[in-house]
Design a protein around this motif. Structure first.
Motif, mmCIF file in Angstrom:
data_model
loop_
_atom_site.group_PDB
_atom_site.id
_atom_site.type_symbol
_atom_site.label_atom_id
_atom_site.label_comp_id
_atom_site.label_asym_id
_atom_site.label_seq_id
_atom_site.Cartn_x
_atom_site.Cartn_y
_atom_site.Cartn_z
ATOM 1 N N ILE A 159 0.837 -1.206 0.000
ATOM 2 C CA ILE A 159 0.000 0.000 0.000
ATOM 3 C C ILE A 159 0.871 1.255 0.000
ATOM 4 C CG2 ILE A 159 -1.597 1.351 1.437
ATOM 5 C CD1 ILE A 159 -3.025 -1.300 2.065
ATOM 6 N N ALA A 160 1.985 1.239 0.754
ATOM 7 C CA ALA A 160 2.896 2.388 0.755
ATOM 8 C C ALA A 160 3.429 2.642 -0.653
ATOM 9 C CB ALA A 160 4.043 2.156 1.735
ATOM 10 N N GLN A 161 3.833 1.577 -1.347
ATOM 11 C CA GLN A 161 4.355 1.743 -2.706
ATOM 12 C C GLN A 161 3.280 2.289 -3.648
ATOM 13 O OE1 GLN A 161 6.814 -1.453 -4.264
ATOM 14 N NE2 GLN A 161 7.276 -2.166 -2.199
ATOM 15 N N ARG A 162 2.075 1.761 -3.526
ATOM 16 C CA ARG A 162 0.971 2.263 -4.366
ATOM 17 C C ARG A 162 0.665 3.719 -4.045
ATOM 18 N NH1 ARG A 162 -3.735 -2.080 -3.564
ATOM 19 N NH2 ARG A 162 -4.858 -0.631 -4.906
ATOM 20 N N HIS A 163 0.724 4.054 -2.751
ATOM 21 C CA HIS A 163 0.440 5.429 -2.326
ATOM 22 C C HIS A 163 1.462 6.402 -2.903
ATOM 23 C CE1 HIS A 163 -0.214 8.897 0.263
ATOM 24 N NE2 HIS A 163 1.060 8.822 0.630
ATOM 25 N N ILE A 174 4.441 18.597 -2.957
ATOM 26 C CA ILE A 174 3.225 17.979 -2.401
ATOM 27 C C ILE A 174 2.888 18.649 -1.063
ATOM 28 C CG2 ILE A 174 3.490 15.721 -3.522
ATOM 29 C CD1 ILE A 174 4.331 15.963 0.132
ATOM 30 N N LEU A 175 1.654 18.399 -0.601
ATOM 31 C CA LEU A 175 1.214 18.855 0.712
ATOM 32 C C LEU A 175 1.241 17.631 1.627
ATOM 33 C CD1 LEU A 175 0.352 21.645 1.653
ATOM 34 C CD2 LEU A 175 -2.029 21.004 1.228
ATOM 35 N N THR A 176 2.137 17.635 2.600
ATOM 36 C CA THR A 176 2.445 16.418 3.353
ATOM 37 C C THR A 176 1.280 15.901 4.193
ATOM 38 O OG1 THR A 176 4.724 17.206 3.505
ATOM 39 C CG2 THR A 176 4.110 15.350 4.918
ATOM 40 N N PHE A 177 0.674 16.771 4.999
ATOM 41 C CA PHE A 177 -0.288 16.292 5.998
ATOM 42 C C PHE A 177 -1.477 15.557 5.378
ATOM 43 C CE2 PHE A 177 -3.534 17.248 9.457
ATOM 44 C CZ PHE A 177 -3.089 16.238 10.286
ATOM 45 N N PRO A 178 -2.148 16.126 4.352
ATOM 46 C CA PRO A 178 -3.257 15.371 3.754
ATOM 47 C C PRO A 178 -2.824 14.040 3.148
ATOM 48 C CG PRO A 178 -3.190 17.626 2.879
ATOM 49 C CD PRO A 178 -1.989 17.452 3.751
ATOM 50 N N LEU A 179 -1.613 13.994 2.576
ATOM 51 C CA LEU A 179 -1.152 12.742 1.972
ATOM 52 C C LEU A 179 -0.773 11.719 3.031
ATOM 53 C CD1 LEU A 179 0.912 13.736 -1.193
ATOM 54 C CD2 LEU A 179 -1.504 13.182 -0.971
ATOM 55 N N ALA A 180 -0.221 12.171 4.145
ATOM 56 C CA ALA A 180 0.071 11.239 5.247
ATOM 57 C C ALA A 180 -1.228 10.650 5.784
ATOM 58 C CB ALA A 180 0.830 11.969 6.364
ATOM 59 N N LYS A 181 -2.259 11.477 5.870
ATOM 60 C CA LYS A 181 -3.559 10.973 6.332
ATOM 61 C C LYS A 181 -4.125 9.962 5.329
ATOM 62 C CE LYS A 181 -6.268 13.483 8.897
ATOM 63 N NZ LYS A 181 -6.959 14.474 9.707
ATOM 64 N N TYR A 183 -2.419 7.977 3.374
ATOM 65 C CA TYR A 183 -1.662 6.734 3.529
ATOM 66 C C TYR A 183 -2.143 5.947 4.749
ATOM 67 C CZ TYR A 183 2.208 3.910 5.420
ATOM 68 O OH TYR A 183 2.958 2.909 5.990
ATOM 69 N N THR A 184 -2.208 6.599 5.915
ATOM 70 C CA THR A 184 -2.561 5.867 7.132
ATOM 71 C C THR A 184 -4.022 5.420 7.115
ATOM 72 O OG1 THR A 184 -2.999 7.950 8.316
ATOM 73 C CG2 THR A 184 -0.784 6.990 8.548
ATOM 74 N N PHE A 185 -4.892 6.208 6.474
ATOM 75 C CA PHE A 185 -6.292 5.776 6.402
ATOM 76 C C PHE A 185 -6.452 4.600 5.443
ATOM 77 C CE2 PHE A 185 -10.697 5.907 4.869
ATOM 78 C CZ PHE A 185 -11.338 5.748 6.087
ATOM 79 N N TRP A 186 -5.732 4.630 4.337
ATOM 80 C CA TRP A 186 -5.774 3.516 3.382
ATOM 81 C C TRP A 186 -5.362 2.221 4.085
ATOM 82 C CZ3 TRP A 186 -3.094 3.883 -2.141
ATOM 83 C CH2 TRP A 186 -3.458 2.775 -2.904
ATOM 84 N N LYS A 286 -17.785 0.597 16.689
ATOM 85 C CA LYS A 286 -16.429 0.173 17.059
ATOM 86 C C LYS A 286 -15.437 0.353 15.909
ATOM 87 C CE LYS A 286 -17.593 -3.012 20.797
ATOM 88 N NZ LYS A 286 -18.905 -2.402 21.039
ATOM 89 N N ILE A 287 -15.879 0.025 14.706
ATOM 90 C CA ILE A 287 -14.999 0.206 13.542
ATOM 91 C C ILE A 287 -14.695 1.692 13.342
ATOM 92 C CG2 ILE A 287 -14.844 0.001 11.028
ATOM 93 C CD1 ILE A 287 -14.423 -2.676 12.284
ATOM 94 N N LEU A 288 -15.695 2.543 13.553
ATOM 95 C CA LEU A 288 -15.492 3.988 13.430
ATOM 96 C C LEU A 288 -14.396 4.437 14.398
ATOM 97 C CD1 LEU A 288 -16.162 6.852 12.532
ATOM 98 C CD2 LEU A 288 -18.100 6.852 14.108
ATOM 99 N N GLY A 289 -14.496 4.014 15.657
ATOM 100 C CA GLY A 289 -13.478 4.379 16.641
ATOM 101 C C GLY A 289 -12.103 3.865 16.262
ATOM 102 N N LEU A 290 -12.060 2.629 15.729
ATOM 103 C CA LEU A 290 -10.783 2.040 15.312
ATOM 104 C C LEU A 290 -10.169 2.810 14.148
ATOM 105 C CD1 LEU A 290 -11.106 -1.852 15.244
ATOM 106 C CD2 LEU A 290 -9.466 -0.485 16.525
ATOM 107 N N LEU A 291 -10.992 3.196 13.192
ATOM 108 C CA LEU A 291 -10.476 3.915 12.023
ATOM 109 C C LEU A 291 -9.919 5.279 12.424
ATOM 110 C CD1 LEU A 291 -13.187 3.028 9.343
ATOM 111 C CD2 LEU A 291 -10.795 2.318 9.322
ATOM 112 N N VAL A 292 -10.569 5.934 13.386
ATOM 113 C CA VAL A 292 -10.056 7.219 13.874
ATOM 114 C C VAL A 292 -8.714 7.000 14.574
ATOM 115 C CG1 VAL A 292 -10.427 9.108 15.510
ATOM 116 C CG2 VAL A 292 -12.308 8.330 14.084
ATOM 117 N N GLY A 293 -8.705 6.070 15.548
ATOM 118 C CA GLY A 293 -7.470 5.803 16.290
ATOM 119 C C GLY A 293 -6.368 5.224 15.427
ATOM 120 N N GLY A 294 -6.765 4.476 14.399
ATOM 121 C CA GLY A 294 -5.794 3.758 13.576
ATOM 122 C C GLY A 294 -5.103 4.606 12.532
ATOM 123 N N HIS A 295 -5.587 5.838 12.300
ATOM 124 C CA HIS A 295 -4.898 6.614 11.265
ATOM 125 C C HIS A 295 -4.551 8.033 11.675
ATOM 126 C CE1 HIS A 295 -8.474 8.986 10.119
ATOM 127 N NE2 HIS A 295 -7.709 9.629 9.280
#
Length: 490
Positions: A159-163, A174-181, A183-186, A286-295
């Protein structure tokens, strides 16, 4: 006419009296929270809002530690009283305080979130965020243990390579912060719910941004406020997750999905303590909370890694050397594995120093379960207790020259216990700590083997709301390396 005027005057006097009585009651209640012998020193600010605006505004100006250190200097280096988010509170500062709070979890203190969090993340089960978090911790261990995470490293690398191929390659800046988000959300979407279509993932970007900026905000549910936008975003995400959950149930029944492919399958097929399966809304919560915490937290860390590596060429060079040794040991197209990540010792020291200087988690609240005494001060039952990462991370007593970037602090035994707390501590330590380490290191590996870069805005301000972020998103100019990247595009 005279009687009418008397009536108006009477009404006005009644109104003024009611307002006066209401204000008196508010002030009296506000003060009564802080009555009692031997409370910690401090000040309580205004009724209802207390010192919340001062607490938040120091973060908006990029120096959240100022609120803490100013009061440590004025009142006490270990514990002081204040009023935050409408609650009487004591702020605990320093390693001994961290140890006390973390080791008394569910004995003297318990987790607590502001009411805004419960409103943004309403539970379908009519339970509090605290109860939901406890349930979540029982479900997660199997997925977040290092041995379980080992099999995700190849997926993370892919996924990192594709990103990078899609969003960084062939761009001058590039604009770093939106792209970092992104990557981590993907990564979170892929590993938690097997969502892998970039177009599907993109539609979640703005709602999650609104959610993150409104979670810890003044809980004013009025159109246009961050809090109102966060509630709307939460509802939208929950509806989209319900569609994914319903489809997964069908796919599992038809054998098109695996029971072990991700956390979503695990939740659908696992009974709770009372022998019941979770319902779809509960899983969506629960998935919503995980996705927030996970990225969210990892994206802030990745962004600040880009910032510090741009500012410190000698640190970049050392990270580059370590990562290129690993890259050169790989066959064409071979993905990163657990052994590779274990070799990234210097890179992880750099990442930890970034987490010390810009902790994504600035601190967290607890609630006193009973009256207790700490360091001679009385802490009443029901008071909120806030621990601050910056009270140790930026304290010269624990980290000499705290503003200096020095990865060698983490060599050998590293910092003293309870001084480096980017993931909290005790039973409440972030269960995704190892997951975060892997996604950050995979990001660093793919980043430095592709580019050098420079900041476009050398003096860009940092704001903390509620996590640290560059005010303009950290625009950088990219300088690609000429060597082969071993791209994998799937």
């Amino acid at each position: 006419m005279e009687q009418y005027m008397l009536f108006l005057v009477s009404l006005l006097l009644l109104f003024v009296s009611l307002v006066s009585i209401s204000l008196f009651v508010v002030f009296y209640k506000h003060r009564s929270h802080y009555s009692g012998a031997n409370l910690p020193p401090g000040k309580i600010g205004y009724p209802v809002i207390g010192e919340t605006m001062e607490f938040l505004s120091t973060g908006w100006r990029g120096h959240p530690e100022k609120f803490i250190f100013d009061r440590m200097t004025k009142f006490s280096t270990e514990v002081f009283k204040t009023s935050l988010v409408g609650e009487p509170a004591a702020v605990f500062c320093g390693a001994a305080c961290n140890k006390f709070l973390f080791s008394n979890e569910n004995k003297l203190v318990t987790a607590w979130w502001p009411s805004s969090v419960n409103k943004v993340f309403p539970s379908s089960m009519q339970t509090s965020s605290q109860d939901e978090a406890k349930k979540m911790r029982k479900l997660l261990p199997g997925f977040m243990k290092p041995e379980a995470l080992q099999r995700y490293i190849g997926v993370m690398d892919t996924i990192a390579q594709r990103h990078f191929a899609a969003d960084w390659d062939n761009h001058n800046h590039i604009l770093t912060f939106p792209l970092a988000k992104r990557y981590t959300f993907w990564l979170a979407a892929k590993l938690f719910v097997s969502l892998d279509d970039p177009k599907e993932i993109r539609k979640f970007e703005e709602p999650f941004q609104l959610l993150a900026s409104g979670i810890i905000s003044m809980p004013i549910d009025f159109p246009g406020t961050p809090f109102h936008r966060a509630i709307k975003a939460s509802n939208f995400i929950r509806k989209e997750l319900l569609k994914i959950i319903k489809q997964r149930k069908i796919d599992l029944a038809e054998g098109k999905a695996s029971p072990t492919q991700d956390i979503l399958s695990h939740m659908l097929l696992t009974c709770t303590d009372d022998g019941q399966y979770m319902n779809e809304l509960d899983i969506a919560d629960k998935i919503l909370g995980l996705l927030v915490g996970g990225h969210d937290t990892a994206s802030a860390a990745c962004t600040f890694i880009v910032k510090y590596l741009a500012e410190l060429p000698h640190i970049y060079d050392a990270v580059y050397q370590e990562q290129m040794e690993i890259a050169k040991s790989k066959a064409e197209g071979e993905l990163l594995n657990w052994d590779d990540v274990q070799k990234m010792k210097y890179s992880w020291n750099v990442a930890q120093e970034v987490l010390r200087l810009a902790p994504p988690l600035q601190g967290a609240f607890r609630e006193a379960m009973t009256d207790f005494v700490f360091n001679g001060f009385s802490i009443p039952k029901g008071w909120k207790l806030y621990w601050s990462a910056n009270s140790t991370h930026k304290n010269p007593s624990y980290f000499p020259e705290p503003e200096k970037f020095d990865p060698s602090r983490f060599e050998g035994k590293g910092p003293a216990p309870y001084t480096f707390v980017p993931f909290g501590g005790g039973p409440r330590m972030c269960p995704g700590k190892e997951y975060a380490r892997l996604e950050i290191l995979v990001f660093m590996h793919n980043l430095v083997k592709r580019y050098k870069w420079e900041k476009i805005l050398p003096e860009e301000n940092i704001i903390v709301d509620p996590m640290p972020m560059p005010a303009k998103g950290l625009p950088v100019r990219l300088f690609p390396h000429n060597h082969n990247h071993n791209h994998i595009i799937i």
